[in-house]
Design a protein around this motif. Structure first.
Motif, PDB file in Angstrom:
ATOM      1  N   THR A   1      90.571  33.216  39.646  1.00 11.70           N
ATOM      2  CA  THR A   1      89.598  34.142  39.716  1.00 11.70           C
ATOM      3  C   THR A   1      89.089  34.008  38.258  1.00 11.70           C
ATOM      4  OG1 THR A   1      90.255  35.497  41.335  1.00 11.70           O
ATOM      5  CG2 THR A   1      88.639  36.430  39.961  1.00 11.70           C
ATOM      6  N   TYR A   2      87.664  33.881  38.202  1.00 11.54           N
ATOM      7  CA  TYR A   2      86.810  33.895  37.097  1.00 11.54           C
ATOM      8  C   TYR A   2      85.840  35.103  37.148  1.00 11.54           C
ATOM      9  CZ  TYR A   2      87.865  29.692  34.956  1.00 11.54           C
ATOM     10  OH  TYR A   2      88.562  28.286  34.360  1.00 11.54           O
ATOM     11  N   GLU A   3      85.552  35.873  36.077  1.00 13.58           N
ATOM     12  CA  GLU A   3      84.595  36.788  36.092  1.00 13.58           C
ATOM     13  C   GLU A   3      83.583  36.604  35.034  1.00 13.58           C
ATOM     14  OE1 GLU A   3      83.419  41.841  36.220  1.00 13.58           O
ATOM     15  OE2 GLU A   3      85.671  40.962  35.928  1.00 13.58           O
ATOM     16  N   PRO A   4      82.619  35.681  35.328  1.00 13.24           N
ATOM     17  CA  PRO A   4      81.695  35.587  34.090  1.00 13.24           C
ATOM     18  C   PRO A   4      80.935  36.897  33.761  1.00 13.24           C
ATOM     19  CG  PRO A   4      81.581  33.773  35.560  1.00 13.24           C
ATOM     20  CD  PRO A   4      82.348  34.940  36.344  1.00 13.24           C
ATOM     21  N   LEU A   5      80.455  37.155  32.569  1.00  9.43           N
ATOM     22  CA  LEU A   5      79.751  38.187  32.102  1.00  9.43           C
ATOM     23  C   LEU A   5      78.730  37.983  31.316  1.00  9.43           C
ATOM     24  CD1 LEU A   5      81.577  41.723  31.075  1.00  9.43           C
ATOM     25  CD2 LEU A   5      79.630  40.902  29.705  1.00  9.43           C
ATOM     26  N   TYR A   6      77.764  38.580  31.431  1.00  6.57           N
ATOM     27  CA  TYR A   6      76.288  38.103  30.898  1.00  6.57           C
ATOM     28  C   TYR A   6      75.634  39.170  29.835  1.00  6.57           C
ATOM     29  CZ  TYR A   6      76.857  34.333  34.305  1.00  6.57           C
ATOM     30  OH  TYR A   6      77.468  33.364  34.901  1.00  6.57           O
ATOM     31  N   ILE A   7      75.288  39.022  28.631  1.00  2.28           N
ATOM     32  CA  ILE A   7      74.698  39.954  27.854  1.00  2.28           C
ATOM     33  C   ILE A   7      73.434  39.384  27.307  1.00  2.28           C
ATOM     34  CG2 ILE A   7      74.879  41.617  26.086  1.00  2.28           C
ATOM     35  CD1 ILE A   7      78.012  41.185  26.364  1.00  2.28           C
ATOM     36  N   LEU A   8      72.387  40.278  27.534  1.00  2.00           N
ATOM     37  CA  LEU A   8      70.903  40.161  26.567  1.00  2.00           C
ATOM     38  C   LEU A   8      70.628  41.251  26.024  1.00  2.00           C
ATOM     39  CD1 LEU A   8      68.626  38.108  26.075  1.00  2.00           C
ATOM     40  CD2 LEU A   8      67.275  38.911  28.032  1.00  2.00           C
ATOM     41  N   ALA A   9      70.570  41.593  24.617  1.00  2.00           N
ATOM     42  CA  ALA A   9      70.269  42.713  24.147  1.00  2.00           C
ATOM     43  C   ALA A   9      69.315  42.423  22.966  1.00  2.00           C
ATOM     44  CB  ALA A   9      71.597  43.467  23.731  1.00  2.00           C
ATOM     45  N   GLN A  10      68.564  43.516  22.608  1.00  2.00           N
ATOM     46  CA  GLN A  10      67.433  43.393  21.434  1.00  2.00           C
ATOM     47  C   GLN A  10      67.884  44.604  20.440  1.00  2.00           C
ATOM     48  OE1 GLN A  10      63.312  43.087  22.558  1.00  2.00           O
ATOM     49  NE2 GLN A  10      62.856  41.811  20.970  1.00  2.00           N
ATOM     50  N   LYS A  11      67.737  44.411  19.364  1.00  2.00           N
ATOM     51  CA  LYS A  11      67.890  45.083  18.078  1.00  2.00           C
ATOM     52  C   LYS A  11      66.467  45.920  18.076  1.00  2.00           C
ATOM     53  CE  LYS A  11      69.453  45.590  13.688  1.00  2.00           C
ATOM     54  NZ  LYS A  11      70.142  44.778  12.336  1.00  2.00           N
ATOM     55  N   ILE A  12      66.474  47.244  17.928  1.00  2.00           N
ATOM     56  CA  ILE A  12      65.494  48.229  17.976  1.00  2.00           C
ATOM     57  C   ILE A  12      65.380  49.254  16.949  1.00  2.00           C
ATOM     58  CG2 ILE A  12      65.045  48.247  20.546  1.00  2.00           C
ATOM     59  CD1 ILE A  12      66.565  50.742  21.029  1.00  2.00           C
ATOM     60  N   ARG A  13      66.576  49.038  15.960  1.00  2.00           N
ATOM     61  CA  ARG A  13      66.359  49.837  14.784  1.00  2.00           C
ATOM     62  C   ARG A  13      67.417  49.283  14.009  1.00  2.00           C
ATOM     63  NH1 ARG A  13      69.589  53.467  18.292  1.00  2.00           N
ATOM     64  NH2 ARG A  13      71.775  53.909  17.347  1.00  2.00           N
TER      65      ARG A  13
ATOM     66  N   LEU B   1      71.138  48.694  19.674  1.00  2.00           N
ATOM     67  CA  LEU B   1      70.672  47.675  20.641  1.00  2.00           C
ATOM     68  C   LEU B   1      70.108  48.207  21.834  1.00  2.00           C
ATOM     69  CD1 LEU B   1      72.215  45.912  18.320  1.00  2.00           C
ATOM     70  CD2 LEU B   1      72.541  44.415  20.234  1.00  2.00           C
ATOM     71  N   GLN B   2      68.902  47.768  22.350  1.00  2.00           N
ATOM     72  CA  GLN B   2      68.702  47.839  23.621  1.00  2.00           C
ATOM     73  C   GLN B   2      69.075  46.820  24.643  1.00  2.00           C
ATOM     74  OE1 GLN B   2      64.467  47.766  24.202  1.00  2.00           O
ATOM     75  NE2 GLN B   2      64.454  48.224  26.213  1.00  2.00           N
ATOM     76  N   VAL B   3      70.155  47.195  25.584  1.00  2.00           N
ATOM     77  CA  VAL B   3      70.458  46.397  26.337  1.00  2.00           C
ATOM     78  C   VAL B   3      69.483  45.798  27.556  1.00  2.00           C
ATOM     79  CG1 VAL B   3      72.515  45.933  28.153  1.00  2.00           C
ATOM     80  CG2 VAL B   3      73.002  47.258  26.121  1.00  2.00           C
ATOM     81  N   LEU B   4      69.033  44.724  27.467  1.00  5.08           N
ATOM     82  CA  LEU B   4      67.857  44.301  28.703  1.00  5.08           C
ATOM     83  C   LEU B   4      68.659  43.952  29.822  1.00  5.08           C
ATOM     84  CD1 LEU B   4      65.715  42.363  26.071  1.00  5.08           C
ATOM     85  CD2 LEU B   4      65.396  44.699  26.694  1.00  5.08           C
ATOM     86  N   HIS B   5      69.725  43.318  29.785  1.00  4.76           N
ATOM     87  CA  HIS B   5      70.363  42.842  30.704  1.00  4.76           C
ATOM     88  C   HIS B   5      72.148  42.697  30.643  1.00  4.76           C
ATOM     89  CE1 HIS B   5      71.386  40.598  34.666  1.00  4.76           C
ATOM     90  NE2 HIS B   5      72.251  40.046  34.067  1.00  4.76           N
ATOM     91  N   ILE B   6      73.019  43.288  31.330  1.00  9.46           N
ATOM     92  CA  ILE B   6      74.429  42.976  31.391  1.00  9.46           C
ATOM     93  C   ILE B   6      74.920  43.183  32.847  1.00  9.46           C
ATOM     94  CG2 ILE B   6      74.843  45.483  30.726  1.00  9.46           C
ATOM     95  CD1 ILE B   6      77.241  44.489  29.219  1.00  9.46           C
ATOM     96  N   SER B   7      75.486  42.098  33.212  1.00  7.12           N
ATOM     97  CA  SER B   7      76.261  42.068  34.361  1.00  7.12           C
ATOM     98  C   SER B   7      77.142  41.147  34.453  1.00  7.12           C
ATOM     99  CB  SER B   7      74.973  41.565  35.519  1.00  7.12           C
ATOM    100  OG  SER B   7      74.819  40.242  35.181  1.00  7.12           O
ATOM    101  N   SER B   8      78.102  41.101  35.592  1.00  8.75           N
ATOM    102  CA  SER B   8      79.162  40.276  35.774  1.00  8.75           C
ATOM    103  C   SER B   8      79.219  39.513  37.110  1.00  8.75           C
ATOM    104  CB  SER B   8      80.486  40.612  35.300  1.00  8.75           C
ATOM    105  OG  SER B   8      80.850  41.691  36.510  1.00  8.75           O
ATOM    106  N   GLU B   9      79.839  38.769  37.489  1.00 13.11           N
ATOM    107  CA  GLU B   9      80.065  38.048  38.815  1.00 13.11           C
ATOM    108  C   GLU B   9      81.476  37.693  38.863  1.00 13.11           C
ATOM    109  OE1 GLU B   9      77.734  34.642  39.429  1.00 13.11           O
ATOM    110  OE2 GLU B   9      77.778  34.016  37.502  1.00 13.11           O
ATOM    111  N   VAL B  10      81.916  37.781  40.158  1.00 16.68           N
ATOM    112  CA  VAL B  10      83.247  36.934  40.462  1.00 16.68           C
ATOM    113  C   VAL B  10      83.042  35.580  41.012  1.00 16.68           C
ATOM    114  CG1 VAL B  10      85.264  37.304  41.539  1.00 16.68           C
ATOM    115  CG2 VAL B  10      84.191  39.200  40.730  1.00 16.68           C
ATOM    116  N   GLN B  11      83.908  34.716  40.598  1.00 11.29           N
ATOM    117  CA  GLN B  11      84.000  33.401  40.937  1.00 11.29           C
ATOM    118  C   GLN B  11      85.335  33.024  41.373  1.00 11.29           C
ATOM    119  OE1 GLN B  11      81.424  31.015  41.392  1.00 11.29           O
ATOM    120  NE2 GLN B  11      79.659  32.108  40.413  1.00 11.29           N
ATOM    121  N   VAL B  12      85.675  32.617  42.612  1.00 10.26           N
ATOM    122  CA  VAL B  12      86.902  32.384  42.689  1.00 10.26           C
ATOM    123  C   VAL B  12      87.020  30.722  43.293  1.00 10.26           C
ATOM    124  CG1 VAL B  12      89.023  32.709  44.495  1.00 10.26           C
ATOM    125  CG2 VAL B  12      87.436  34.476  43.865  1.00 10.26           C
ATOM    126  N   LEU B  13      87.808  30.055  42.469  1.00 13.16           N
ATOM    127  CA  LEU B  13      88.169  28.459  42.472  1.00 13.16           C
ATOM    128  C   LEU B  13      89.212  28.265  43.101  1.00 13.16           C
ATOM    129  CD1 LEU B  13      86.726  27.120  39.071  1.00 13.16           C
ATOM    130  CD2 LEU B  13      85.424  28.005  41.094  1.00 13.16           C
TER     131      LEU B  13
END
Length: 541
Positions: A529-541, A476-488
Motif C-alpha cells: 500500500t502507498y498513500e501519496p500525499l500532496y501539498i500546495l501552500a502559499q506564504k501570506i505573512r 502559510l495558506q494551504v491551497l490544497h492538501i490531500s492523499s490517495e491510496v494506491q495498492v500495488l
C-alpha cells in the motif's frame, strides 16, 4: 447485551482501555485469547502494549422481545441501550486513553449504543477501528443485503455459520497463523444453540433497520478481510473509501474472523497505526522502529544511490506523484504566479526526474536543486546547464548557506517523509518570499503499513490534518492538501521486496528472513500500500 471486563494486571491499572464490540454469535474465547501484557513493574507508566479490555457481545435483547418471525411488531428497547452506554461510561472514566474495536455487526451496534447517551463518549476514543463491518450493518450496497440477512434468519445453521466465520470451508483453507480457528469453531458450536442465535439475528435486524445511524459517529480506521464469506468485503471497502473524508482501510488475507492472525491487542492497534509511539522516544528520532535499530542517513543515501539506475523504472508511484504535483501547480490559478517563478529550490532531487518537469513547464531565472547524493551524471543529461546543484543532507538545511536565500517556489517529491517535518517545514517557510509557493509530495500514515507490521520498522508518517495545522501555524495558506491510496500487487511477497530494493526504499533497513517473508505473504499476499500525499501552500505573512 453482555459486558465483561479483563485487566492486564490485578495489581495496577493500565492507562489504556480497549472497548471491543463483538459481532453476532460472539463467545468470550474468541477475544480473550489476545494478550494484553502487564505494565512494566519498574515504571509508573504502562508499556506501549499494556491495556485493559471491555468486551460487549450477546445482542439478543436489544429490541422489545418479539418472537422469531414477528419483526414487524418489534421495537428498540432504549432502556437497554442507555443502560449499556452508562456501564461503558463507568469503565471508560478511569482511563487516560480509550480505543474502540468493533467487529462485524458490532460495527453497526457500537455507534447506536453510544448515541443513547448525549455525553460525548464517542469522542473520547483516540482511535475507532471497524473490522469487517459497516455502521449501516444491513444495506443493499453498503452492508449485508437484506434478502441475504432475512434468509439467514429463516434457515440459520450454526455449524455452517461457524465454519464460514473462521474460514474453515473447503474453498478457503485455514492458513498457519489461523491455526487456533478449529478450536474456536468447536467452542462456538458447543456454547451456542440455534434458537439463541436466531433471536440475536432478529434483535440485530431491528436495531439496524429501525434505529437510524448518526453519521457524526465515524470510525477512524477499517480492517478488511479479503477472504470474508459473511460480510461482503466490497461493501466494507465501498463504505469507508467513499466516506468524506476517506477512512484508511487495511486489507488482510484472512477470513471474516481475522483476530486469529494476532497474538495481542497491541498487534491490532499497531497494524492500524493506532499504537502510540513510546513517550521515551527522543524528539530527534527520525524513524519509528518496532524491533530494529535506526538506519543512519549515510546508509539511506547509499541505498538510494545503489538504485539510481533502476529507480526511474520501478518507482511508479513517485512518477504518478510528480505528474500530479505539476498538474496541481499549473491548475491552481495562483493570483501572484502563472508559470513564472524567479527563484526555485528543489530538494531531494534524486536523478532529476521531477527537476526536469519543473524546468520544462516553468519560467525561472535561478534553479537550485539538492540531494544527499551526487547525481551529477543524471543531472547533466536532464537539466539546464545553468542549474546549480548542492550536495548536502537536508537535515542540515538550517545551517547550510542555501537556507539564507529566498525563493518564489520550493518543491520536492517523495523526500519529506525521510525528514523530521516538524523541524524542516519552519525552515522552508522562512526561505519563501512573500507569496512564495510550497509544492510538496510526501506519503501519509497508511503508507507501507504491511512493511511496518511484518518487519517492525517504519518512517514517522503524518496525516493530512497534522500537516495542515502546522503549515497554517507557520503563516502559510494551504491551497490544497490531500492523499490517495494506491495498492500495488507484485505477484508474490518476494516481488514486493524486490520492488523496494529497486526503488531504493529498502533504506528502511530491516532484515528480511524467510519466516518474515512467509508471514508477509500469509497476511498480505503480494500487496503493498502507498498513500501519496500532496501539498500546495502559499506564504501570506
Amino acid at each position: 447485551m453482555q459486558i465483561t471486563y479483563k485487566r492486564a494486571s490485578q495489581k495496577t491499572r493500565t492507562h489504556t482501555l480497549v472497548v471491543v464490540f463483538g459481532g453476532f454469535a460472539t463467545i468470550e474465547e474468541m477475544f480473550w485469547g489476545l494478550d494484553c501484557p502487564e505494565p512494566r513493574a519498574e515504571s509508573s507508566q504502562d508499556t506501549p502494549t499494556a491495556c485493559d479490555v471491555v468486551l460487549c457481545y450477546g445482542y439478543g435483547n436489544l429490541d422489545s422481545g418479539a418472537l422469531v418471525g414477528e419483526r414487524e411488531s418489534s421495537q428498540i428497547n432504549f432502556d437497554k441501550l442507555e443502560s449499556a452506554a452508562r456501564t461503558l461510561e463507568e469503565y471508560m472514566a478511569g482511563y487516560e486513553r480509550c480505543v474502540l474495536v468493533a467487529f462485524s455487526l458490532g460495527v453497526c451496534v457500537a455507534p447506536r449504543i453510544f448515541s443513547a447517551l448525549d455525553s460525548g463518549l464517542w469522542g473520547r476514543f483516540s482511535a475507532r477501528i471497524a473490522v469487517n463491518g459497516t455502521p449501516l450493518g444491513i444495506d443493499e450496497t453498503l452492508g449485508i443485503h437484506p434478502r441475504i440477512y432475512t434468509r439467514t434468519m429463516r434457515y440459520f445453521s450454526l455449524g455452517d455459520f461457524a465454519h464460514a466465520l473462521f474460514g474453515l470451508d473447503s474453498r478457503s483453507p485455514t492458513n498457519a497463523p489461523e491455526s487456533k480457528s478449529p478450536a474456536l469453531c468447536q467452542a462456538l458450536e458447543s456454547s451456542l444453540d440455534t434458537n439463541t442465535c436466531k433471536r440475536e439475528l432478529e434483535s440485530l435486524y431491528t436495531l439496524a433497520t429501525t434505529l437510524a445511524y448518526n453519521p457524526k459517529l465515524t470510525y477512524t480506521h477499517a480492517l478488511i478481510s479479503t477472504r470474508d464469506n459473511i460480510f461482503p468485503s466490497k461493501s466494507v471497502r465501498a463504505y469507508f473509501s467513499k466516506h468524506t473524508p476517506p477512512i484508511p482501510c487495511y486489507e488482510l488475507n484472512a477470513p471474516h474472523f481475522l483476530f486469529g492472525l494476532f497474538t495481542s491487542w497491541s498487534d491490532v492497534l499497531r497494524l492500524c497505526g493506532a499504537l502510540e509511539i513510546p513517550k521515551t522516544t527522543p524528539k530527534s528520532q527520525k524513524f519509528r522502529t518496532l524491533d530494529s535499530s535506526l538506519p543512519e542517513s549515510k546508509a539511506v543515501a547509499r541505498r538510494f544511490y545503489a538504485a539510481r539506475e533502476s529507480y526511474a523504472k520501478h518507482a511508479r508511484i513517485q512518477a504518478h506523484m510528480r505528474e500530479n504535483l505539476m498538474r496541481l501547480l499549473l491548475e491552481s490559478n495562483l493570483p501572484t504566479h502563472s508559470r513564472e517563478f524567479a527563484r526555485i529550490f528543489e530538494f531531494g532531487a534524486g536523478g532529476g526526474e521531477f527537476s526536469e518537469i519543473l524546468q520544462r513547464e516553468l519560467v525561472y531565472r535561478e534553479f537550485i536543486c539538492s540531494d544527499i547524493n551526487d547525481f551529477s551524471q543524471h543531472w547533466e543529461k536532464r537539466l539546464s546547464p545553468a542549474t546549480r546543484a548542492e550536495i548536502f543532507d537536508m537535515r542540515d538545511l538550517a545551517t547550510h548557506s542555501v537556507s539564507k536565500k529566498r525563493f518564489d517556489l520550493i518543491a520536492s517529491n517523495a523526500c519529506l517523509q525521510w525528514l523530521d517535518s516538524y523541524e524542516i517545514l519552519p525552515v522552508l517557510a522562512r526561505m519563501l518570499e512573500n507569496h512564495g509557493v510550497l509544492l510538496l509530495g510526501s506519503f501519509g500514515m497508511q503508507n507501507y503499513y504491511e512493511i511496518a507490521y511484518t518487519l517492525g520498522v517504519s518512517l514517522e508518517y503524518r496525516g493530512v490534518d497534522s500537516l495542515r495545522n502546522q503549515l497554517e501555524a507557520l503563516g502559510l495558506q494551504v491551497l490544497h492538501i490531500s492523499s490517495e491510496v494506491q495498492v500495488l500487487d507484485f505477484g508474490n511477497a518476494l516481488g514486493v521486496f524486490r520492488h523496494l530494493r529497486d526503488s531504493g526504499v529498502n533504506s528502511l533497513h530491516a532484515t528480511l528472513t524467510k519466516s518474515k517473508l512467509l508471514a508477509y505473504e500469509q497476511m498480505f499476499g503480494a500487496r503493498l500500500t502507498y498513500e501519496p500525499l500532496y501539498i500546495l501552500a502559499q506564504k501570506i505573512r
